[in-house]
Design a protein around this motif. Structure first.
Motif, PDB file in Angstrom:
ATOM      1  N   MET A   1     -23.709 120.121  74.671  1.00  0.00           N
ATOM      2  CA  MET A   1     -24.037 121.342  75.377  1.00  0.00           C
ATOM      3  C   MET A   1     -23.875 122.514  74.420  1.00  0.00           C
ATOM      4  SD  MET A   1     -22.065 123.228  78.493  1.00  0.00           S
ATOM      5  CE  MET A   1     -20.816 123.937  77.455  1.00  0.00           C
ATOM      6  N   ARG A  81     -25.181 127.931  84.692  1.00  0.00           N
ATOM      7  CA  ARG A  81     -26.171 127.002  85.256  1.00  0.00           C
ATOM      8  C   ARG A  81     -27.462 127.730  85.602  1.00  0.00           C
ATOM      9  NH1 ARG A  81     -21.565 124.830  87.294  1.00  0.00           N
ATOM     10  NH2 ARG A  81     -21.721 125.960  89.253  1.00  0.00           N
ATOM     11  N   GLY A  85     -29.716 126.370  82.900  1.00  0.00           N
ATOM     12  CA  GLY A  85     -30.165 125.126  83.518  1.00  0.00           C
ATOM     13  C   GLY A  85     -28.988 124.167  83.521  1.00  0.00           C
ATOM     14  N   SER A  86     -29.193 122.981  83.105  1.00  0.00           N
ATOM     15  CA  SER A  86     -28.132 121.969  83.091  1.00  0.00           C
ATOM     16  C   SER A  86     -27.099 122.259  82.012  1.00  0.00           C
ATOM     17  CB  SER A  86     -28.744 120.590  82.843  1.00  0.00           C
ATOM     18  OG  SER A  86     -27.722 119.638  82.665  1.00  0.00           O
ATOM     19  N   ALA A  88     -25.049 119.663  81.323  1.00  0.00           N
ATOM     20  CA  ALA A  88     -24.684 118.268  81.051  1.00  0.00           C
ATOM     21  C   ALA A  88     -24.610 118.018  79.545  1.00  0.00           C
ATOM     22  CB  ALA A  88     -25.689 117.324  81.690  1.00  0.00           C
ATOM     23  N   SER A  91     -28.521 113.975  78.187  1.00  0.00           N
ATOM     24  CA  SER A  91     -29.699 114.138  79.034  1.00  0.00           C
ATOM     25  C   SER A  91     -29.691 113.243  80.273  1.00  0.00           C
ATOM     26  CB  SER A  91     -30.973 113.892  78.229  1.00  0.00           C
ATOM     27  OG  SER A  91     -30.980 112.580  77.719  1.00  0.00           O
ATOM     28  N   GLU A  94     -28.568 115.003  83.474  1.00  0.00           N
ATOM     29  CA  GLU A  94     -29.214 116.249  83.864  1.00  0.00           C
ATOM     30  C   GLU A  94     -29.859 116.204  85.237  1.00  0.00           C
ATOM     31  OE1 GLU A  94     -31.704 117.096  80.458  1.00  0.00           O
ATOM     32  OE2 GLU A  94     -30.204 118.516  79.754  1.00  0.00           O
ATOM     33  N   GLY A  95     -29.852 115.044  85.878  1.00  0.00           N
ATOM     34  CA  GLY A  95     -30.420 114.953  87.217  1.00  0.00           C
ATOM     35  C   GLY A  95     -31.928 114.955  87.226  1.00  0.00           C
ATOM     36  N   ASP A 116     -18.667 115.666  81.526  1.00  0.00           N
ATOM     37  CA  ASP A 116     -19.451 116.566  82.369  1.00  0.00           C
ATOM     38  C   ASP A 116     -18.566 117.178  83.459  1.00  0.00           C
ATOM     39  OD1 ASP A 116     -21.914 117.801  83.241  1.00  0.00           O
ATOM     40  OD2 ASP A 116     -21.931 116.353  84.893  1.00  0.00           O
ATOM     41  N   GLN A 120     -17.702 121.208  83.946  1.00  0.00           N
ATOM     42  CA  GLN A 120     -17.974 121.905  85.214  1.00  0.00           C
ATOM     43  C   GLN A 120     -16.697 122.517  85.785  1.00  0.00           C
ATOM     44  OE1 GLN A 120     -21.121 122.367  86.060  1.00  0.00           O
ATOM     45  NE2 GLN A 120     -21.824 120.963  84.481  1.00  0.00           N
TER      46      GLN A 120
END
Length: 143
Positions: A1, A81, A85-86, A88, A91, A94-95, A116, A120
């Motif tokens: 990240m 976020r 964006g992500s 994470a 990858s 990342e959803g 992760d 968060q």
């Protein structure tokens, strides 16, 4: 990240606005000057923050931007976020709509999920109000 300038500048803008908040709107030009950031670049950042409900804007004379809520209600995690964006670390977390085909047999997945979760949780601990504090905890020695 890796947090881009967009995320870092968004935090700087929000801290600046929180420190200079009043009943009036803060002109973008003033923020750009204080933070030494291009006004043009700030426009794109502020646009995302308005769209995300973090800021409210007013056009015309006396216009500018201000926080939509008190700085204590905005977490660093939520801001990053929104702008990045992500967050994470890999990858596969990342959803995305098509998950990694190796996920069920991945021996490192639990480790990445743990990292992760730490990222968060850490970023959710801090608010814009926390970042406004000039005194940071810790021992400072001057030699």
């Amino acid at each position: 990240m890796l947090v881009s300038t967009k995320g870092r500048y968004a935090l700087r803008v929000l801290i600046d606005m929180a420190e200079h908040q009043s009943e009036n709107y803060v002109p973008l030009k003033e923020i750009a000057q204080r933070q030494d950031i291009s006004e043009k670049y700030l426009e794109s950042i502020v646009k995302a923050l308005v769209k995300g409900g973090i800021l409210t804007g007013l056009r015309g004379k006396g216009g500018g931007y201000r926080l939509s809520r008190p700085p204590e209600q905005f977490t660093v995690g939520a801001i990053l976020r929104m702008t990045e964006g992500s967050l994470a670390p890999v990858s596969c977390l990342e959803g995305v709509s098509s998950p990694c085909e190796r996920m069920s047999a991945c021996r490192t997945l639990a480790m990445w999920q743990g990292l992760d979760r730490l990222i968060q949780e850490y970023l959710e601990q801090y608010t814009i109000a926390d970042l406004m504090q000039t005194e940071q905890p810790g021992d400072f020695y001057v030699i």
